[in-house]
Scaffold this motif. Structure first.
Motif, mmCIF file in Angstrom:
data_model
loop_
_atom_site.group_PDB
_atom_site.id
_atom_site.type_symbol
_atom_site.label_atom_id
_atom_site.label_comp_id
_atom_site.label_asym_id
_atom_site.label_seq_id
_atom_site.Cartn_x
_atom_site.Cartn_y
_atom_site.Cartn_z
ATOM 1 N N TYR B 318 -1.474 -0.604 -15.942
ATOM 2 C CA TYR B 318 -0.346 0.046 -15.096
ATOM 3 C C TYR B 318 -0.816 0.707 -13.770
ATOM 4 C CZ TYR B 318 0.272 5.162 -17.369
ATOM 5 O OH TYR B 318 -0.736 6.081 -17.700
ATOM 6 N N PHE B 319 -0.207 0.171 -12.502
ATOM 7 C CA PHE B 319 -1.104 0.595 -10.991
ATOM 8 C C PHE B 319 0.608 1.974 -10.158
ATOM 9 C CE2 PHE B 319 -2.195 -3.504 -9.970
ATOM 10 C CZ PHE B 319 -4.416 -3.355 -10.986
ATOM 11 N N THR B 320 -0.199 2.674 -10.441
ATOM 12 C CA THR B 320 0.243 3.650 -9.620
ATOM 13 C C THR B 320 0.645 3.224 -8.060
ATOM 14 O OG1 THR B 320 -0.156 5.410 -10.457
ATOM 15 C CG2 THR B 320 0.288 5.803 -8.771
ATOM 16 N N ILE B 321 2.064 2.805 -7.528
ATOM 17 C CA ILE B 321 1.827 2.443 -6.207
ATOM 18 C C ILE B 321 2.619 2.924 -5.249
ATOM 19 C CG2 ILE B 321 2.623 0.264 -4.549
ATOM 20 C CD1 ILE B 321 0.380 -0.322 -6.691
ATOM 21 N N HIS B 322 2.229 3.922 -4.747
ATOM 22 C CA HIS B 322 2.918 4.857 -3.567
ATOM 23 C C HIS B 322 3.657 4.151 -2.696
ATOM 24 C CE1 HIS B 322 -0.231 7.483 -5.387
ATOM 25 N NE2 HIS B 322 0.645 8.011 -5.492
#
Lengths: 630, 630
Positions: B318-322
């Protein structure tokens, strides 16, 4: 280093003021009212003032001789009321210190007593027909110096708090949810009187404990915490016992319970009380049991009564009395996972079933009240049938006892005796509110004093955390005092560091509750910390924390240099990734253009209006509907 | 001992099975589904089975070579679906490991890569036009082996739990309050599919991470916790990086985020992912920023996109995408006490205001979704504007971003891309419910993944506790995963013990939430502990705890002898005051009379009926009205 030297050094350490901190005294209107607070001087010139439980020990100007005891700040107030008299007091017995009957000449006990000769006082009691409780005065409309002291203490220095918080939007957004408590904007002495008169708050302050700095326990005041201490297996010195006390209040213990058992407990208690600026609580049945050689069924009302008087004369401020462990409730515990887990509760249960008699504390409750009001000892009605596991939470036994405690509260109040109610223990989160609701319903808002509660059972070694969760929640809901739990709970006796860990965890829980309830200004210290964080004032961050030394030590593990204390970054993200620094860059950028940041952005957006038009309508929708609904 | 030896020893230590524990595998119906659990054998013959995050490391039978990586348990499942293809993959660049542009021959990087040659894999991606997300399968009605695996894992061995809990009165009294969650009595594979299809749960499982033991994050499942790790300033060896991971999952990390910055992060990530049985999350903007020399304004969509593909090929789950840090929201942070505290958030804010352009993650969101669905990477939509202090909690900036994250969730779901939502941060207790309510309202029940929240700001050094309170509460209210906070938060980089302290605090919070929500059988382990306590089975108490070694060490500080492990008392009260023992005496007393305790008491009472008559009517009032209202 030999043992006495080491103790002397420990005691010196615990007397050291906190970093950047000094003791200030705020005077009241009544003679002798001087309320201590801790003032923290920040590096930017601001001053933060906080509630201070540590007593004269952290005042370098205080001349303390623990073989003479602390100064009797309340003596003149007690004397001025003219309703007490000195008297000979109960004759001492070897039994009081665990000696055998008739064994007055036990050399070791005598030596210990001699060491503490300077701590002996002639006891006071109410004159015949008088009632010397704070509740009694309150109900007659008298605002005692103790009440004024407490009002000043609870308010703290609200001026700086108000100034600090300032911003109206923020204050409206963060306004607390008092969960039914009625917390005034300013605590007046009259408010304190009224709360005590209603029984909604107690001021544990035995007339024989003039050294106490008055404090209050009630749902409309700051949430308090209690720390337990006990004598060592071999009591070696006054220093050792007093040091435990001083250590506990240094970290924030508002009251301390002395749960000593075994030998020398009478003498040890003298040492503790004479040197304690906080109220001392005990569980008298422990000493009574010692006097009958540990055989519960040999307990009698007479022995118990004598123990109450003994401890009241010494100055104990509150007694845990397990009068709600009634014979007809005991069988309700037989299907439990963990039976009866309260020591006092199990002792009385055993007495009841052996004799097939009702609990003698219940049947003699009026006589106990007579003793309490002659010294102003506060009841802490014990929950001897509290659950010892989540499995037993909120069961019939627990609530039957709670209801009885409510009935006993009404009796105590008829005598104008101050009363609080002890609570669990072990309660899963979703069952905590019911505990508070039932307590309020049956005990008429008498202050609730809970042990935790622990929210789960599988965390031995970490029960201070498992219970801080429950404590914070029940504190928010209205519990007035939280009895701490240490990491050693269920495993062993807490050492010095365990005591500190337990207290810090409970200061966190209590403060979280105060903030959630919306005690005026209580958020200000948090706000000062946040501002110090944003401005990279590292030393101020340490000084504002609950445990400055630990915070600084943790910081220094990665960045030990003194220069790092002024660095505008920290080890977590480093200078390149520092979000606080980038935020400052954003502000600087705007300033360089001679605009507020908002203007700068708005202008930038105006230039690109076409680009933003498609979404622009959405951004400025008032978000009131989204805000704090708490 | 030299460094490699020490690391080898640490790694051996972390592979040691827990006391009295063994690994069991529960088979599913689909090929290759073998779900690991930890079985604890108690000294009384009972067996307790618990959820196990530790992977093959705690299985002595597992042959592990960290230079080859774990076995690819999911490979056959991915292959069987026939919708993926191996391909050449993106060409590697020196930049990926922090080298300079064109600097392919950096000797140190080459050496590190060579060391890990056995960990290189050819990447997989979706065939043209295919979508390989678990959500896509779920919406087409397919129950994947991953879903079946998760159903078995979430149920645990409910048989022992049911048998253990048994008592109907107790179960009714303790029934949880799910706070709106809909938790079935048994988790079926079909239920898992349905929850994933609705977007109410995610299964982070990149097709390039076949080593992962599937797990689920959603409000109708057990509450999960995440632990963060990062590379060392000087990465010395594969062992060191892998050991951090193994240590984290040993204590209960359900997922691990690799927040490495600086040099060698690509290579380090290979080491971590190939050896990780839990999903790995990252914040790709960190690496993208490295690639542009730390200058936020030099970031471009092309560099970011390339980084996403790089990490997706490696197997990040999973990617944290702001993407919610929108230009028009930034000025909302200027009046804050602590501005923007998210690293990713501040980087993007700086980019936005420098260019006067909308966040490129927002404008390219559809293209990001295309990448996510080609590898089944799950979105963790970052809360770049989360509050960094209680003062900033629940403000306009925070909720404006949250609303945007809800809109982005809808876009992601159009692509069948799995999505969770990150949340705060710093929130006083009374404002926590509003966070959950707003998240549910705007984000359509996409799983919430919060950092704490911290309930107060004045506890540096103890923020794991200040935040465990908030985490337990928001977990109960419906948050699906809790990101841990260590004691070093706000102060420095966590070391090995800090990581453990943070994880244990969060296991407590998560379990407290599970118990409060009423996840079927989750109380059973607590109940087993309580029974072991009542029966003085000390070894079982240690084994059932979250940290057996610490519990045993604490116990042994006071009573070190082996015989004490069988003693029917402990150091806290000693044999004379032992309430558990007294309770047993009560039961024995009754047994000796050949009666149940209740009968014995009743009989005793009957003999004294006159005495009890006055009160007797009161005791047997049904107390249903007092019981758990949760």
């Amino acid at each position: 280093m030999n043992a006495p030297d080491k103790l002397q050094q420990l005691l010196t350490l615990t007397r050291e003021p906190f970093p950047q901190s000094s003791k200030v005294y705020v005077p009241g209107a009544q003679p002798g009212v001087q309320v201590p607070m801790r003032e923290i001087a920040l590096t930017n010139g601001e001053t933060v003032t906080v509630y201070d439980t540590s007593g004269p020990y952290t005042d370098p100007a205080a001349d303390i001789n623990i073989r003479q005891g602390l100064g009797p700040v309340r003596s003149q107030w007690v004397a001025a009321r003219g309703d007490t008299e000195h008297y000979e007091g109960r004759a001492r017995m070897a039994l009081d210190d665990g000696g055998k009957h008739g064994d007055v000449a036990d050399a070791r006990i005598e030596a210990l007593r001699a060491e503490a000769a300077g701590l002996q006082r002639q006891p006071l009691r109410a004159k015949a027909g008088a009632n010397v409780t704070q509740m009694h005065y309150a109900r007659r409309g008298i605002v005692t110096p103790e009440m004024e002291y407490i009002a000043i203490r609870e308010n703290g220095k609200r001026e700086w708090m108000r100034e600090y918080l300032g911003d109206a939007e923020r204050e409206a957004r963060l306004r607390g949810n008092a969960m039914g408590a009625r917390i005034p904007d300013v605590i007046t002495p009259e408010f304190v009187r009224d709360e005590v008169a209603r029984g909604r708050a107690v001021i544990p302050a035995n007339i024989n404990h003039p050294e106490v700095e008055p404090m209050i326990i009630g749902r409309n005041f700051l949430v308090k915490i209690n720390a337990n201490i006990g004598n060592s297996a071999v009591t070696s010195s006054i220093e050792e016992e007093v040091e435990k006390l001083v250590w506990s209040i240094r970290w924030g213990g508002d009251t301390v319970m002395d749960l000593s058992t075994g030998k020398n407990i009478h003498t040890t208690r003298d040492w503790i009380i004479r040197n304690s600026p906080v109220p001392i609580g005990t569980v008298p049945i422990y000493q009574a049991l010692e006097k009958v050689g540990g055989v519960a069924e040999d307990l009698t009302w007479e022995i118990f009564r004598d123990t109450l008087i003994e401890q009241a004369e010494q100055g104990v401020d509150y007694f845990t009395i397990h009068a709600g462990v009634r014979l007809p409730f005991i069988h309700l515990t037989t299907q439990r996972r963990t039976g009866i887990v309260s020591r006092g509760g199990s002792i009385l249960a055993k007495w009841c079933i052996t004799h097939h008699k009702e609990n003698f504390l219940y049947t003699h409750f009026d006589e106990i009240c007579e003793i309490m009001k002659a010294y102003d000892v506060t009841f802490s009605l014990g929950d001897g049938l509290r659950p010892g596991s989540a499995a037993d939470a909120n069961d019939e036994a627990q609530f039957a006892e709670l209801k009885t405690l409510g009935e006993l509260t009404q009796i105590a109040w008829k005598h104008d005796v101050q009363t609080m109610i002890e609570g669990p223990g072990h309660v899963p989160m979703h069952m905590i509110q019911a505990n508070m609701d039932e307590q309020l319903r049956h005990c008429h808002e008498a202050p609730f004093y809970t042990l935790g509660p622990l929210t789960i059972d599988i965390a031995p070694g970490y029960d201070h955390i498992a219970s801080a969760i429950g404590a914070a929640m029940i504190g928010w809901m209205g519990t007035a005092m939280l009895c701490y739990v240490t990491p050693k709970e269920h495993l062993g006796l807490p050492d010095r560091d365990d005591v500190k860990q337990g207290i810090i965890a409970y200061k966190i829980a209590a403060h979280a509750a105060d903030v959630a309830k919306g005690h005026p200004g209580q958020r200000a210290r948090d706000d000062a910390m946040s501002k110090a964080r944003f401005e990279f004032r590292w030393r101020d961050q340490f000084a504002l924390g609950l445990d400055p030394q630990t915070a600084e030590a943790y910081h220094d593990e990665t960045l030990p240099k003194d220069s790092s204390k002024e660095a505008h970054f920290c080890s977590m993200c480093g200078p390149k990734f520092c979000s606080m620094k980038i935020t400052q860059d954003v502000r600087d950028y705007a300033a360089a253009k001679g605009l507020s940041e908002e203007q700068a952005l708005t202008e930038g957006m105006a230039q690109k209006s076409a680009e933003f038009k498609s979404v622009g309508g959405e951004f400025y929708v008032p978000l009131d509907s989204l805000k704090n609904k708490g």
